[in-house]
Design an enzyme around this catalytic site. Structure first.
Site, mmCIF file in Angstrom:
data_model
loop_
_atom_site.group_PDB
_atom_site.id
_atom_site.type_symbol
_atom_site.label_atom_id
_atom_site.label_comp_id
_atom_site.label_asym_id
_atom_site.label_seq_id
_atom_site.Cartn_x
_atom_site.Cartn_y
_atom_site.Cartn_z
ATOM 1 N N GLN A 64 -9.112 17.310 -36.135
ATOM 2 C CA GLN A 64 -8.943 15.965 -36.680
ATOM 3 C C GLN A 64 -7.543 15.819 -37.277
ATOM 4 O O GLN A 64 -7.362 15.922 -38.481
ATOM 5 C CB GLN A 64 -10.017 15.736 -37.753
ATOM 6 C CG GLN A 64 -10.081 14.351 -38.299
ATOM 7 C CD GLN A 64 -10.725 13.403 -37.330
ATOM 8 O OE1 GLN A 64 -11.701 13.723 -36.683
ATOM 9 N NE2 GLN A 64 -10.182 12.209 -37.230
ATOM 10 N N PHE A 65 -6.542 15.569 -36.416
ATOM 11 C CA PHE A 65 -5.169 15.466 -36.905
ATOM 12 C C PHE A 65 -4.989 14.308 -37.883
ATOM 13 O O PHE A 65 -4.092 14.316 -38.712
ATOM 14 C CB PHE A 65 -4.172 15.366 -35.745
ATOM 15 C CG PHE A 65 -4.107 14.013 -35.094
ATOM 16 C CD1 PHE A 65 -3.173 13.083 -35.502
ATOM 17 C CD2 PHE A 65 -4.976 13.681 -34.064
ATOM 18 C CE1 PHE A 65 -3.103 11.843 -34.899
ATOM 19 C CE2 PHE A 65 -4.919 12.451 -33.459
ATOM 20 C CZ PHE A 65 -3.976 11.518 -33.876
ATOM 21 N N THR A 66 -5.875 13.322 -37.830
ATOM 22 C CA THR A 66 -5.731 12.156 -38.706
ATOM 23 C C THR A 66 -5.969 12.491 -40.170
ATOM 24 O O THR A 66 -5.683 11.667 -41.045
ATOM 25 C CB THR A 66 -6.672 11.014 -38.275
ATOM 26 O OG1 THR A 66 -8.017 11.465 -38.336
ATOM 27 C CG2 THR A 66 -6.332 10.537 -36.865
#
Length: 150
Positions: free
Chosen positions: A78-80
């Site tokens: 989950q890069f966000t």
């Protein structure tokens, strides 16, 4: 590294309409990696996740770990989680690590969790568009960041 741990009754991740991984009671973990993260961050985080006591004991007190209850774990990249929202309304992802950094750390995290748990850990697919379904238990949601160990 940053994670969001959700205690779940069940969770799954699907890609292109096909379920890639599904679990029963345990943790859904969203994992974000930044450029400064290292193997030491992975080691610390695995230790904290395995030891986290958020499952009820016989008295209804959150006093049991994932190991104590034999729970499952599903980890989704989950890069966000590294969104910067200070300027304007469109988030920036500059703090999220490049694939060359994040993929090996994500894989190491999943592998070490699986080894510590003594069974396979479910995963998504790094960089894929995924749909995550879950049924929260509680809900219990914990955020951890390896840059805030103290």
């Amino acid at each position: 590294m940053r994670i969001v741990i959700q205690r779940v009754n069940s969770a799954s991740v699907s890609i292109d309409g096909q379920v890639k991984s599904a679990i029963g009671p345990g943790y859904l973990i969203l994992l974000g990696v930044c450029e400064e993260d290292t193997k030491e961050d992975v080691d610390w985080l695995v230790h904290k996740v395995i030891g986290l006591r958020v499952f009820d004991d016989e008295n209804g007190v959150m006093n049991r770990s994932i190991m104590d209850v034999g729970g499952d774990i599903l980890v989704v990249s989950q890069f966000t989680l590294y969104a910067s929202y200070k300027k304007g309304n469109r988030p920036s992802w500059l703090r999220a690590a490049r694939h060359e950094v994040s993929i090996p750390l994500y894989e190491s995290f999943c592998q070490q969790l699986s080894q510590a748990l003594g069974k396979p850990v479910g995963t998504g697919e790094f960089g894929a568009y995924m749909k995550v379904a879950l049924e929260n238990d509680g809900p219990v949601t914990i955020c951890m960041d390896t840059k805030n160990k103290e």
